[in-house]
Motif scaffolding. Structure first.
Motif: not given
Length: 65
Positions: A19-27
């Motif tokens: 999830s941290p990678w997903w949030v960073a990738g989306r932003y």
């Protein structure tokens, strides 16, 4: 522990770990390139995770030094 419970626990741990990678990738995705989640497809999901990992992992390593 049943097989279903084991699979559920592993799936939750996988999602929580990524999830941290997903949030960073989306932003990090520019607003003009961002598409709805249901339109991403597997390639879009992998690209989002890769983009987030490229930012999140070096920042985490740097903060630990």
């Amino acid at each position: 522990m049943s097989i279903l419970a084991t699979i559920t626990v592993l799936a939750v741990l996988l999602v929580a770990g990524l999830s941290p990678w997903w949030v960073a990738g989306r932003y990090l995705t520019p607003g003009t390139e961002r598409v709805a989640l249901n339109e991403l497809g597997l390639a879009g999901i992998v690209d989002t995770l890769r983009r987030g990992a490229n930012m999140y992992v070096p920042a985490t390593i740097q903060s630990r030094n």
